[in-house]
Design a protein around this motif. Sequence first.
Motif, PDB file in Angstrom:
ATOM      1  N   TYR A 178       0.799  -1.235   0.000  1.00 43.53           N
ATOM      2  CA  TYR A 178       0.000   0.000   0.000  1.00 43.53           C
ATOM      3  C   TYR A 178       0.828   1.279   0.000  1.00 43.53           C
ATOM      4  O   TYR A 178       0.302   2.344  -0.288  1.00 43.53           O
ATOM      5  N   GLY A 179       2.101   1.209   0.331  1.00 38.26           N
ATOM      6  CA  GLY A 179       2.843   2.434   0.581  1.00 38.26           C
ATOM      7  C   GLY A 179       3.137   3.264  -0.651  1.00 38.26           C
ATOM      8  O   GLY A 179       3.727   2.757  -1.615  1.00 38.26           O
ATOM      9  N   PHE A 180       2.737   4.530  -0.629  1.00 35.10           N
ATOM     10  CA  PHE A 180       3.110   5.527  -1.639  1.00 35.10           C
ATOM     11  C   PHE A 180       2.750   5.063  -3.049  1.00 35.10           C
ATOM     12  O   PHE A 180       3.528   5.233  -3.991  1.00 35.10           O
ATOM     13  N   ARG A 181       1.566   4.506  -3.198  1.00 33.46           N
ATOM     14  CA  ARG A 181       1.104   4.060  -4.503  1.00 33.46           C
ATOM     15  C   ARG A 181      -0.114   4.878  -4.911  1.00 33.46           C
ATOM     16  O   ARG A 181      -0.891   5.320  -4.048  1.00 33.46           O
ATOM     17  N   PRO A 182      -0.312   5.092  -6.227  1.00 32.25           N
ATOM     18  CA  PRO A 182      -1.476   5.872  -6.671  1.00 32.25           C
ATOM     19  C   PRO A 182      -2.770   5.231  -6.203  1.00 32.25           C
ATOM     20  O   PRO A 182      -2.942   4.007  -6.234  1.00 32.25           O
ATOM     21  N   GLU A 183      -3.695   6.069  -5.752  1.00 30.50           N
ATOM     22  CA  GLU A 183      -5.034   5.664  -5.342  1.00 30.50           C
ATOM     23  C   GLU A 183      -5.017   4.712  -4.153  1.00 30.50           C
ATOM     24  O   GLU A 183      -5.971   3.956  -3.923  1.00 30.50           O
ATOM     25  N   ARG A 184      -3.942   4.718  -3.372  1.00 29.21           N
ATOM     26  CA  ARG A 184      -3.877   3.928  -2.149  1.00 29.21           C
ATOM     27  C   ARG A 184      -3.389   4.830  -1.027  1.00 29.21           C
ATOM     28  O   ARG A 184      -2.547   5.690  -1.244  1.00 29.21           O
ATOM     29  N   SER A 185      -3.919   4.625   0.148  1.00 24.93           N
ATOM     30  CA  SER A 185      -3.596   5.493   1.270  1.00 24.93           C
ATOM     31  C   SER A 185      -3.274   4.654   2.493  1.00 24.93           C
ATOM     32  O   SER A 185      -3.440   3.427   2.505  1.00 24.93           O
ATOM     33  N   GLN A 186      -2.829   5.331   3.538  1.00 26.14           N
ATOM     34  CA  GLN A 186      -2.570   4.648   4.801  1.00 26.14           C
ATOM     35  C   GLN A 186      -3.845   4.044   5.362  1.00 26.14           C
ATOM     36  O   GLN A 186      -3.825   2.946   5.928  1.00 26.14           O
ATOM     37  N   HIS A 187      -4.971   4.721   5.186  1.00 28.06           N
ATOM     38  CA  HIS A 187      -6.222   4.185   5.712  1.00 28.06           C
ATOM     39  C   HIS A 187      -6.700   2.970   4.930  1.00 28.06           C
ATOM     40  O   HIS A 187      -7.404   2.119   5.482  1.00 28.06           O
ATOM     41  N   ASP A 188      -6.317   2.863   3.663  1.00 28.09           N
ATOM     42  CA  ASP A 188      -6.611   1.636   2.933  1.00 28.09           C
ATOM     43  C   ASP A 188      -5.886   0.452   3.577  1.00 28.09           C
ATOM     44  O   ASP A 188      -6.453  -0.630   3.742  1.00 28.09           O
ATOM     45  N   ALA A 189      -4.611   0.650   3.917  1.00 28.70           N
ATOM     46  CA  ALA A 189      -3.852  -0.414   4.572  1.00 28.70           C
ATOM     47  C   ALA A 189      -4.427  -0.726   5.953  1.00 28.70           C
ATOM     48  O   ALA A 189      -4.533  -1.901   6.340  1.00 28.70           O
ATOM     49  N   LEU A 190      -4.799   0.297   6.699  1.00 29.06           N
ATOM     50  CA  LEU A 190      -5.382   0.083   8.018  1.00 29.06           C
ATOM     51  C   LEU A 190      -6.710  -0.669   7.919  1.00 29.06           C
ATOM     52  O   LEU A 190      -6.999  -1.570   8.716  1.00 29.06           O
ATOM     53  N   ASP A 191      -7.538  -0.303   6.948  1.00 29.18           N
ATOM     54  CA  ASP A 191      -8.820  -0.996   6.756  1.00 29.18           C
ATOM     55  C   ASP A 191      -8.601  -2.465   6.412  1.00 29.18           C
ATOM     56  O   ASP A 191      -9.293  -3.349   6.936  1.00 29.18           O
ATOM     57  N   ALA A 192      -7.665  -2.724   5.500  1.00 25.10           N
ATOM     58  CA  ALA A 192      -7.414  -4.098   5.080  1.00 25.10           C
ATOM     59  C   ALA A 192      -6.940  -4.945   6.261  1.00 25.10           C
ATOM     60  O   ALA A 192      -7.392  -6.080   6.448  1.00 25.10           O
ATOM     61  N   LEU A 193      -6.020  -4.400   7.054  1.00 24.01           N
ATOM     62  CA  LEU A 193      -5.519  -5.138   8.206  1.00 24.01           C
ATOM     63  C   LEU A 193      -6.618  -5.379   9.226  1.00 24.01           C
ATOM     64  O   LEU A 193      -6.760  -6.486   9.767  1.00 24.01           O
ATOM     65  N   ALA A 194      -7.429  -4.349   9.492  1.00 19.38           N
ATOM     66  CA  ALA A 194      -8.519  -4.497  10.464  1.00 19.38           C
ATOM     67  C   ALA A 194      -9.529  -5.534  10.002  1.00 19.38           C
ATOM     68  O   ALA A 194     -10.014  -6.355  10.790  1.00 19.38           O
ATOM     69  N   ALA A 195      -9.883  -5.519   8.697  1.00 17.69           N
ATOM     70  CA  ALA A 195     -10.834  -6.493   8.176  1.00 17.69           C
ATOM     71  C   ALA A 195     -10.284  -7.902   8.279  1.00 17.69           C
ATOM     72  O   ALA A 195     -11.017  -8.850   8.617  1.00 17.69           O
ATOM     73  N   ALA A 196      -9.000  -8.073   8.019  1.00 19.00           N
ATOM     74  CA  ALA A 196      -8.397  -9.404   8.092  1.00 19.00           C
ATOM     75  C   ALA A 196      -8.386  -9.927   9.521  1.00 19.00           C
ATOM     76  O   ALA A 196      -8.702 -11.092   9.777  1.00 19.00           O
ATOM     77  N   ILE A 197      -8.031  -9.080  10.480  1.00 13.02           N
ATOM     78  CA  ILE A 197      -7.989  -9.520  11.874  1.00 13.02           C
ATOM     79  C   ILE A 197      -9.381  -9.818  12.392  1.00 13.02           C
ATOM     80  O   ILE A 197      -9.602 -10.781  13.144  1.00 13.02           O
ATOM     81  N   THR A 198     -10.371  -9.006  11.994  1.00 17.21           N
ATOM     82  CA  THR A 198     -11.725  -9.140  12.521  1.00 17.21           C
ATOM     83  C   THR A 198     -12.480 -10.313  11.904  1.00 17.21           C
ATOM     84  O   THR A 198     -13.271 -10.974  12.591  1.00 17.21           O
ATOM     85  N   ARG A 199     -12.238 -10.596  10.632  1.00 22.14           N
ATOM     86  CA  ARG A 199     -13.085 -11.546   9.919  1.00 22.14           C
ATOM     87  C   ARG A 199     -12.432 -12.884   9.613  1.00 22.14           C
ATOM     88  O   ARG A 199     -13.113 -13.791   9.147  1.00 22.14           O
ATOM     89  N   THR A 200     -11.142 -13.011   9.795  1.00 19.52           N
ATOM     90  CA  THR A 200     -10.466 -14.225   9.369  1.00 19.52           C
ATOM     91  C   THR A 200      -9.726 -14.877  10.524  1.00 19.52           C
ATOM     92  O   THR A 200      -9.705 -14.370  11.649  1.00 19.52           O
ATOM     93  N   LYS A 201      -9.096 -16.014  10.236  1.00 25.39           N
ATOM     94  CA  LYS A 201      -8.431 -16.812  11.264  1.00 25.39           C
ATOM     95  C   LYS A 201      -7.031 -16.268  11.540  1.00 25.39           C
ATOM     96  O   LYS A 201      -6.026 -16.875  11.161  1.00 25.39           O
ATOM     97  N   VAL A 202      -6.972 -15.133  12.179  1.00 26.65           N
ATOM     98  CA  VAL A 202      -5.702 -14.544  12.589  1.00 26.65           C
ATOM     99  C   VAL A 202      -5.590 -14.679  14.102  1.00 26.65           C
ATOM    100  O   VAL A 202      -6.385 -14.100  14.842  1.00 26.65           O
TER     101      VAL A 202
END
Length: 497
Positions: A178-202
């Motif tokens: 996610y870092g420093f890429r067009p149309e991607r932000s820090q909150h995109d990375a935070l959302d993805a990580l939060a969704a993975a921890i909340t919804r999957t077998k982590v």
Amino acid sequence: MMHGREKSDSAIVAMKPANKAGQPAAEWVERRAEAEGNMVESRTRRTPSRESVPQRLDRVRKAAKVRKKERFTALLHHVNVALLRDAYFWLKRNAAPGVDGVTWREYAQELEANLVDLHARIHRGAYRALPSRRKYIAKPDGRQRPLGIAALEDKIAQRALVEVLNAIYEEDFLGFSYGFRPERSQHDALDALAAAITRTKVNWILDADIRSFFDTLSHEWLVRFVEHRIGDQRVIRLIRKWLKAGVMEEGTLTPTDAGTPQGAVASPLLANVYLHYAFDLWAQRWRQHHAHGHVIFARYADDIVCGFEHEADAQRFRADLQQRMEQFALSLHPDKTRLIEFGRFAAEDRARRGLGKPETFTFLGFVHICGRSRRGLFQLKRKSRRDRMRAKLRAIKEELRRRMHEPIPQQGQWLRQVVRGYFAYHAVPTNVASLSAFRHHVVDLWRRTLKRRSQKDHTTWDRVARLAADFLPAPRILHSWPDARFAVTHPRWEPNA
């Protein structure tokens, strides 16, 4: 309890792709596959004059997408005067000058002539990169972070070439980068990580920290990585010039044999290319062929978080990652790289074994905590890092002292911008207490500054509270819940999603 866990997990799309399944489908920490049709054109950026970036880059994108192993042998001709002009207008107007002392506005006085001359020097090989000017900024732990401020023409040339290279590498980079890429932000990375921890077998989190990544990455490895896709030797020579330009500090030129300056326009892309080959592709293969359970990744530049279902997978991955980094002249920080038990069932599992609460980890300025909602269900809580907040408050205190004798409305307008900017990033769900604390400390600093303006000043809390109500925004959540926003940006009904 186990029946409930199995029922919950059965509704989640598997995180670990099947072995030898070819190109994996998008995972919970990835962007969905791009739509067909006019989607490529819609991603084309716009300049301040509303003119589109040269459409020739669309052909580069399409070729990079279709022919994944093709080397591009003719790219520099895309760096024309028009693209250099666009690159100039993309730069920050008030950025500090480099060793040449030329500012953005000074360069604009003869812009067209300057750009034509720069273009000619780049294409005939006469362009020479100037050393970066060394500057230090304070880190939250009290240390100094070195930055490299490039000369203005180096910024323009780098920005133009990055636009061309992005057309290729955006088709290669993986979804969990996610870092420093067009149309991607820090909150995109935070959302993805939060969704993975909340919804999957982590159940386990590896918080990996690469020691001094930007200062130690190998130039030779970086060039070899770039040459996997770039066969135009003129482009390679440009990159080598920027890497070898050196650093100017207090009149002394220091050559650079490793690393890329933090703050340089090309550094984020070059860092992503380095870690794409050194980490991303390897980590994806490791997950496909060596993991026994679910595995997720989220990477923002050199900040990496990995999630595992099984502790054994996590331990093996950590050992293999250390060896992998050493192969490419990198190393994991022994104190900052941690493996912790974390996830939906971590608190229950640890309580059953007589252990304390799960440890926390930090990612992109937030402390991630295993918490509970009002209904008693697992809830990933995120709070602003205290050290980062204290560092921000120290900077506000110093600036308020400088503005001590400005009119109160002028001080209030400046503070409004500061608080709004802080809230724009930190106002995520479960973080309202940190927002309130930050605003309270800002108001207190303002009160102390006003009292220092005169020995007879009798500014009270009531008066400052009225001023704060007039000027400062109230603490409130501005961002959506991460799982809800992630579901919108990654709809699961789409084909191949």
